[in-house]
Design a protein around this motif. Sequence first.
Motif, mmCIF file in Angstrom:
data_model
loop_
_atom_site.group_PDB
_atom_site.id
_atom_site.type_symbol
_atom_site.label_atom_id
_atom_site.label_comp_id
_atom_site.label_asym_id
_atom_site.label_seq_id
_atom_site.Cartn_x
_atom_site.Cartn_y
_atom_site.Cartn_z
ATOM 1 N N THR A 216 28.553 -24.703 -29.439
ATOM 2 C CA THR A 216 29.191 -25.732 -28.624
ATOM 3 C C THR A 216 28.614 -25.641 -27.223
ATOM 4 O O THR A 216 28.566 -24.561 -26.640
ATOM 5 C CB THR A 216 30.718 -25.540 -28.595
ATOM 6 N N ILE A 217 28.166 -26.777 -26.705
ATOM 7 C CA ILE A 217 27.552 -26.823 -25.388
ATOM 8 C C ILE A 217 28.431 -27.662 -24.478
ATOM 9 O O ILE A 217 28.671 -28.833 -24.744
ATOM 10 C CB ILE A 217 26.143 -27.442 -25.462
ATOM 11 N N SER A 218 28.885 -27.043 -23.410
ATOM 12 C CA SER A 218 29.736 -27.746 -22.448
ATOM 13 C C SER A 218 28.891 -28.341 -21.327
ATOM 14 O O SER A 218 27.918 -27.747 -20.878
ATOM 15 C CB SER A 218 30.748 -26.771 -21.849
ATOM 16 N N TYR A 219 29.282 -29.510 -20.903
ATOM 17 C CA TYR A 219 28.678 -30.106 -19.715
ATOM 18 C C TYR A 219 29.766 -30.493 -18.711
ATOM 19 O O TYR A 219 29.559 -31.294 -17.808
ATOM 20 C CB TYR A 219 27.778 -31.299 -20.068
ATOM 21 N N ASP A 220 30.910 -29.865 -18.858
ATOM 22 C CA ASP A 220 32.059 -30.143 -17.991
ATOM 23 C C ASP A 220 31.747 -29.865 -16.522
ATOM 24 O O ASP A 220 32.245 -30.546 -15.637
ATOM 25 C CB ASP A 220 33.258 -29.319 -18.463
ATOM 26 N N ASP A 221 30.899 -28.870 -16.274
ATOM 27 C CA ASP A 221 30.581 -28.486 -14.898
ATOM 28 C C ASP A 221 29.330 -29.186 -14.358
ATOM 29 O O ASP A 221 28.894 -28.892 -13.252
ATOM 30 C CB ASP A 221 30.392 -26.975 -14.819
ATOM 31 N N LEU A 222 28.758 -30.116 -15.147
ATOM 32 C CA LEU A 222 27.516 -30.767 -14.748
ATOM 33 C C LEU A 222 27.744 -32.228 -14.366
ATOM 34 O O LEU A 222 28.641 -32.882 -14.896
ATOM 35 C CB LEU A 222 26.499 -30.712 -15.895
ATOM 36 N N ASN A 223 26.902 -32.715 -13.514
ATOM 37 C CA ASN A 223 26.884 -34.136 -13.175
ATOM 38 C C ASN A 223 25.735 -34.761 -13.973
ATOM 39 O O ASN A 223 24.579 -34.688 -13.565
ATOM 40 C CB ASN A 223 26.673 -34.323 -11.674
ATOM 41 N N LEU A 224 26.057 -35.363 -15.111
ATOM 42 C CA LEU A 224 25.020 -35.927 -15.966
ATOM 43 C C LEU A 224 24.465 -37.242 -15.443
ATOM 44 O O LEU A 224 23.526 -37.795 -16.024
ATOM 45 C CB LEU A 224 25.535 -36.112 -17.396
ATOM 46 N N SER A 225 24.983 -37.736 -14.350
ATOM 47 C CA SER A 225 24.395 -38.926 -13.740
ATOM 48 C C SER A 225 23.234 -38.539 -12.813
ATOM 49 O O SER A 225 22.557 -39.403 -12.274
ATOM 50 C CB SER A 225 25.450 -39.741 -12.989
ATOM 51 N N SER A 226 22.994 -37.239 -12.658
ATOM 52 C CA SER A 226 21.871 -36.773 -11.841
ATOM 53 C C SER A 226 20.797 -36.133 -12.730
ATOM 54 O O SER A 226 21.093 -35.580 -13.798
ATOM 55 C CB SER A 226 22.340 -35.744 -10.804
ATOM 56 N N ALA A 227 19.554 -36.210 -12.264
ATOM 57 C CA ALA A 227 18.438 -35.602 -12.998
ATOM 58 C C ALA A 227 18.614 -34.084 -13.097
ATOM 59 O O ALA A 227 18.305 -33.480 -14.129
ATOM 60 C CB ALA A 227 17.114 -35.936 -12.314
ATOM 61 N N LYS A 228 19.136 -33.476 -12.036
ATOM 62 C CA LYS A 228 19.341 -32.026 -12.029
ATOM 63 C C LYS A 228 20.372 -31.631 -13.088
ATOM 64 O O LYS A 228 20.161 -30.669 -13.837
ATOM 65 C CB LYS A 228 19.804 -31.568 -10.645
ATOM 66 N N GLY A 229 21.479 -32.350 -13.161
ATOM 67 C CA GLY A 229 22.498 -32.056 -14.160
ATOM 68 C C GLY A 229 21.975 -32.224 -15.576
ATOM 69 O O GLY A 229 22.260 -31.420 -16.466
#
Length: 114
Positions: A33-46
């Motif tokens: 399971t991969i969480s992206y809760d702490d990432l901003n997926l609207s940014s290239a860095k995230g």
Amino acid sequence: MRMTTTIKTAAFVLAAVALPISAAQADAPRTATISYDDLNLSSAKGQAIFDRRIEAAVEAVCGRVQNKPTFDSAVRKCQKETNTTAAASRDLAVANYNKRRLAGGDRTIRLVAK
């Protein structure tokens, strides 16, 4: 001579018992399971961080290539199949990131490899 026969018999029995266990483990699906809760997926860095997490998860469920032709073939096949499904989940997560952010929701993807 008798001791050698006993050792060979014991080794054969151990191998016979261990083989079905290994085969059963190989057939069991492996998950991550991969969480992206702490990432901003609207940014290239995230998105780049998310991609690295996915790569690590694919390796965790499929294994690493180890320069063993038979083993490596199975690992590469698993990685290819798992990467295909992961890419679809990743793209969906990125596309729906802002919608889910507003709605709350579970911000994880799950990989399953057989």
